[in-house]
Write a protein that holds these residues in place. Structure first.
Motif, PDB file in Angstrom:
ATOM      1  N   LEU A  35       0.829  -1.206   0.000  1.00 42.48           N
ATOM      2  CA  LEU A  35       0.000   0.000   0.000  1.00 42.48           C
ATOM      3  C   LEU A  35       0.866   1.261   0.000  1.00 42.48           C
ATOM      4  N   GLN A  36       1.947   1.249   0.760  1.00 42.51           N
ATOM      5  CA  GLN A  36       2.884   2.388   0.755  1.00 42.51           C
ATOM      6  C   GLN A  36       3.490   2.571  -0.629  1.00 42.51           C
ATOM      7  N   GLN A  37       3.855   1.463  -1.257  1.00 43.34           N
ATOM      8  CA  GLN A  37       4.414   1.501  -2.609  1.00 43.34           C
ATOM      9  C   GLN A  37       3.385   2.080  -3.577  1.00 43.34           C
ATOM     10  N   GLN A  38       2.143   1.689  -3.412  1.00 42.48           N
ATOM     11  CA  GLN A  38       1.082   2.199  -4.271  1.00 42.48           C
ATOM     12  C   GLN A  38       0.944   3.717  -4.120  1.00 42.48           C
ATOM     13  N   LEU A  39       0.918   4.187  -2.879  1.00 37.24           N
ATOM     14  CA  LEU A  39       0.806   5.629  -2.637  1.00 37.24           C
ATOM     15  C   LEU A  39       1.994   6.392  -3.213  1.00 37.24           C
ATOM     16  N   MET A  40       3.186   5.834  -3.036  1.00 37.16           N
ATOM     17  CA  MET A  40       4.386   6.489  -3.549  1.00 37.16           C
ATOM     18  C   MET A  40       4.335   6.579  -5.080  1.00 37.16           C
ATOM     19  N   ALA A  45       3.456   9.648 -10.105  1.00 39.63           N
ATOM     20  CA  ALA A  45       2.686   9.860 -11.336  1.00 39.63           C
ATOM     21  C   ALA A  45       2.140  11.290 -11.383  1.00 39.63           C
ATOM     22  N   LYS A  46       1.611  11.770 -10.251  1.00 37.78           N
ATOM     23  CA  LYS A  46       1.102  13.152 -10.196  1.00 37.78           C
ATOM     24  C   LYS A  46       2.217  14.146 -10.496  1.00 37.78           C
ATOM     25  N   ALA A 126       4.694   9.120 -16.042  1.00 37.25           N
ATOM     26  CA  ALA A 126       3.446   9.077 -15.265  1.00 37.25           C
ATOM     27  C   ALA A 126       2.710   7.771 -15.525  1.00 37.25           C
ATOM     28  N   GLN A 127       2.658   7.338 -16.788  1.00 44.73           N
ATOM     29  CA  GLN A 127       1.995   6.076 -17.113  1.00 44.73           C
ATOM     30  C   GLN A 127       2.699   4.909 -16.418  1.00 44.73           C
ATOM     31  N   LYS A 128       4.022   4.919 -16.438  1.00 42.71           N
ATOM     32  CA  LYS A 128       4.793   3.854 -15.785  1.00 42.71           C
ATOM     33  C   LYS A 128       4.485   3.813 -14.287  1.00 42.71           C
ATOM     34  N   HIS A 129       4.454   4.987 -13.659  1.00 44.97           N
ATOM     35  CA  HIS A 129       4.158   5.046 -12.223  1.00 44.97           C
ATOM     36  C   HIS A 129       2.722   4.591 -11.939  1.00 44.97           C
ATOM     37  N   ASN A 130       1.788   4.939 -12.810  1.00 45.44           N
ATOM     38  CA  ASN A 130       0.401   4.500 -12.626  1.00 45.44           C
ATOM     39  C   ASN A 130       0.292   2.977 -12.733  1.00 45.44           C
ATOM     40  N   ILE A 131       1.027   2.388 -13.672  1.00 45.27           N
ATOM     41  CA  ILE A 131       1.021   0.924 -13.811  1.00 45.27           C
ATOM     42  C   ILE A 131       1.600   0.281 -12.557  1.00 45.27           C
ATOM     43  N   GLU A 132       2.713   0.837 -12.066  1.00 47.91           N
ATOM     44  CA  GLU A 132       3.340   0.279 -10.859  1.00 47.91           C
ATOM     45  C   GLU A 132       2.439   0.461  -9.636  1.00 47.91           C
TER      46      GLU A 132
END
Length: 175
Positions: A35-40, A45-46, A126-132
């Motif tokens: 979950l922390q990884q998801q938030l990061m 991405a933002k 941003a797309q890469k971060h959204n996928i991750e």
């Protein structure tokens, strides 16, 4: 003999419960980390999207600056031609002013293309971060299911231990 069986069963049940609790804690920690990884990744991405927008805005400002500078140079050249009584309607003077305008426009187009390439790079990030972030969210969700499975499996083991200990007893049950 009955007391030994009860103690052994109790220890078995306690061991199963402690093992289950340990696995649940480990899975909870892994889920929290996901979950922390998801938030990061969502924050990254933002930031990349903000940078993409900023690159385009900076490019537009730079283009406007270059256009103004080119207009100033053309005006200065036209004034010099006017002071020398050179006609601006035709001939070399018109060619020079036209070439200056074309060079200025080419430069502004290059600036715009560079800004667009930068924005595209940030958008890809941003797309890469959204996928991750999505993958981390999936991992966290899978962790919840894994925890439920661990608890159910642990409860099943404890139940089997308790049922198994009762079936091996001989004689009257005093407990």
């Amino acid at each position: 003999m009955c007391g030994v069986t009860a103690v052994t069963t109790g220890i078995s049940v306690l061991g199963s419960a402690l093992g289950m609790a340990g696995k649940v804690q480990e899975q909870k920690a892994q889920r929290e980390q996901a979950l922390q990884q998801q938030l990061m990744q969502q924050e990254e991405a933002k930031q990349a999207q903000i940078q993409a927008k900023q690159a385009l805005e900076d490019g537009k400002r730079e283009q406007e600056k270059v256009r103004l500078e080119q207009k100033a140079l053309q005006s200065k050249q036209a004034v010099q031609y006017g002071a020398a009584n050179v006609s601006l309607d035709s001939g070399s003077a018109l060619d020079v002013l036209s070439d200056m305008e074309m060079q200025g426009e080419l430069e502004t187009q290059e600036i715009g293309a560079k800004a667009q390439r930068q924005a595209n790079m940030y958008n890809r990030q941003a797309q890469k971060h959204n996928i991750e972030a999505h993958q981390a969210g999936q991992k966290a969700q899978g962790g919840k299911l894994q925890t439920v499975n661990t608890v159910l499996s642990g409860v099943g083991n404890i139940t089997n231990t308790l049922v198994g200990s009762r079936s091996t007893r001989r004689g009257p049950s005093y407990f």
